[in-house]
Write a protein that holds these residues in place. Structure first.
Motif, mmCIF file in Angstrom:
data_model
loop_
_atom_site.group_PDB
_atom_site.id
_atom_site.type_symbol
_atom_site.label_atom_id
_atom_site.label_comp_id
_atom_site.label_asym_id
_atom_site.label_seq_id
_atom_site.Cartn_x
_atom_site.Cartn_y
_atom_site.Cartn_z
ATOM 1 N N LEU A 25 0.822 -1.206 0.000
ATOM 2 C CA LEU A 25 0.000 0.000 0.000
ATOM 3 C C LEU A 25 0.857 1.258 0.000
ATOM 4 O O LEU A 25 0.582 2.220 -0.724
ATOM 5 N N ALA A 72 1.681 4.554 -3.364
ATOM 6 C CA ALA A 72 1.041 5.762 -2.839
ATOM 7 C C ALA A 72 2.044 6.895 -2.898
ATOM 8 O O ALA A 72 3.252 6.669 -3.042
ATOM 9 N N ARG A 92 -0.692 11.082 0.321
ATOM 10 C CA ARG A 92 -2.017 10.711 -0.180
ATOM 11 C C ARG A 92 -1.926 9.405 -0.971
ATOM 12 O O ARG A 92 -0.860 9.014 -1.429
ATOM 13 N N THR A 93 -3.039 8.767 -1.115
ATOM 14 C CA THR A 93 -3.080 7.483 -1.803
ATOM 15 C C THR A 93 -2.916 7.659 -3.311
ATOM 16 O O THR A 93 -3.021 8.766 -3.836
ATOM 17 N N ARG A 110 -2.256 1.557 -7.740
ATOM 18 C CA ARG A 110 -2.751 0.362 -7.050
ATOM 19 C C ARG A 110 -3.628 -0.457 -7.988
ATOM 20 O O ARG A 110 -3.517 -1.684 -8.060
ATOM 21 N N GLU A 134 -8.972 2.349 -1.033
ATOM 22 C CA GLU A 134 -9.060 3.686 -0.457
ATOM 23 C C GLU A 134 -9.345 3.672 1.043
ATOM 24 O O GLU A 134 -9.237 4.703 1.699
ATOM 25 N N ASP A 138 -4.761 4.378 3.983
ATOM 26 C CA ASP A 138 -4.144 5.656 3.622
ATOM 27 C C ASP A 138 -2.783 5.455 2.959
ATOM 28 O O ASP A 138 -2.414 4.342 2.577
ATOM 29 N N ALA A 139 -2.009 6.530 2.848
ATOM 30 C CA ALA A 139 -0.764 6.500 2.083
ATOM 31 C C ALA A 139 0.292 5.579 2.678
ATOM 32 O O ALA A 139 1.189 5.120 1.966
ATOM 33 N N ASP A 168 -11.657 10.316 4.340
ATOM 34 C CA ASP A 168 -10.606 10.952 3.557
ATOM 35 C C ASP A 168 -10.941 12.428 3.488
ATOM 36 O O ASP A 168 -11.972 12.810 2.928
#
Length: 224
Positions: free
Chosen positions: A42, A46, A50-51, A56, A119, A122-123, A131
């Motif tokens: 993850l 990212a 922020r994602t 992804r 989602e 998180d990052a 969010d």
């Protein structure tokens, strides 16, 4: 449904460990499972704060399903958000608007939803429900094994991928290419289909790969 973490990493998973060094963390039913809900995956997919649903989702399509998704045109990352009167708060809303044009939609209709599934992380891979103070929406759909699959979030998507014949075929193909040290050819498709015919432990896949003709016999170089 587990990960290995020391005391610092365990906090990202919302867990605590006693003592020092890496220890096994067990997750509850529906909490996390598989590589795609590990903090390492993850966070690697990212940005700093922020994602990144696009990368992804791209990983799911390219690396787990072996689908061909072309690279974006030069300068795509500098595309400004289109004008809108809607309030844009979440990353999902931003990406949906950014990729809504006809020039982008052809690829992003495949990429976005698998990325949005994550989602709720998180990052750096921490679980979240909001969010930018807005509720997270991790639902979506993906084409899998010739059918459209709707999912409520990452856990359902990961479960479907783990049971997918299409993903299994892609996975086996990756092992063949790694073992052979080259890209697959049409001659390898029979071996790939045979290896992917049923679900089996990875070690069994590796053993069977070493018994294939492509692994045991080196193809001759073409004559000049």
């Amino acid at each position: 449904p587990y990960a290995y973490a020391d005391s610092a990493l365990a906090s990202i998973y919302g867990k605590q460990v006693a003592g020092t060094g890496f220890q096994k963390l067990l997750f509850g039913a529906g909490e996390r499972a598989g590589l795609l809900m590990q903090a390492g995956f993850l966070a690697s997919n990212a940005y700093a704060i922020r994602t990144d649903p696009i990368h992804r989702g791209l990983f799911v399509q390219r690396d787990l399903l072996c689908r061909t998704i072309p690279d974006p045109p030069p300068g795509a990352s500098m595309t400004p958000l289109p004008a809108t009167n809607a309030e844009i708060k979440t990353t999902r809303q931003q990406i949906s608007l950014l990729t809504s044009s006809s020039d982008c939609a052809g690829c992003h209709v495949l990429i976005n939803d698998p990325g949005f599934a994550f989602e709720s992380f998180d990052a750096i891979g921490q679980f979240r429900q909001t969010d930018n103070a807005a509720p997270v929406d991790s639902s979506g759909s993906v084409s899998l094994d010739g059918q459209s699959l709707a999912f409520a979030g990452a856990f359902e998507l990961v479960q479907a991928l783990a049971q997918s014949a299409e993903a299994r075929t892609c996975y086996v193909g990756k092992w063949l290419e790694y073992a052979y040290g080259r890209s697959k050819s049409e001659l390898d498709e029979l071996e790939q289909r045979s290896l992917a015919a049923s679900a089996q432990p990875t070690l069994d896949v590796v053993k069977r790969v070493t018994n294939t003709q492509g692994f045991r016999f080196r193809a001759p170089n073409p004559a000049d």
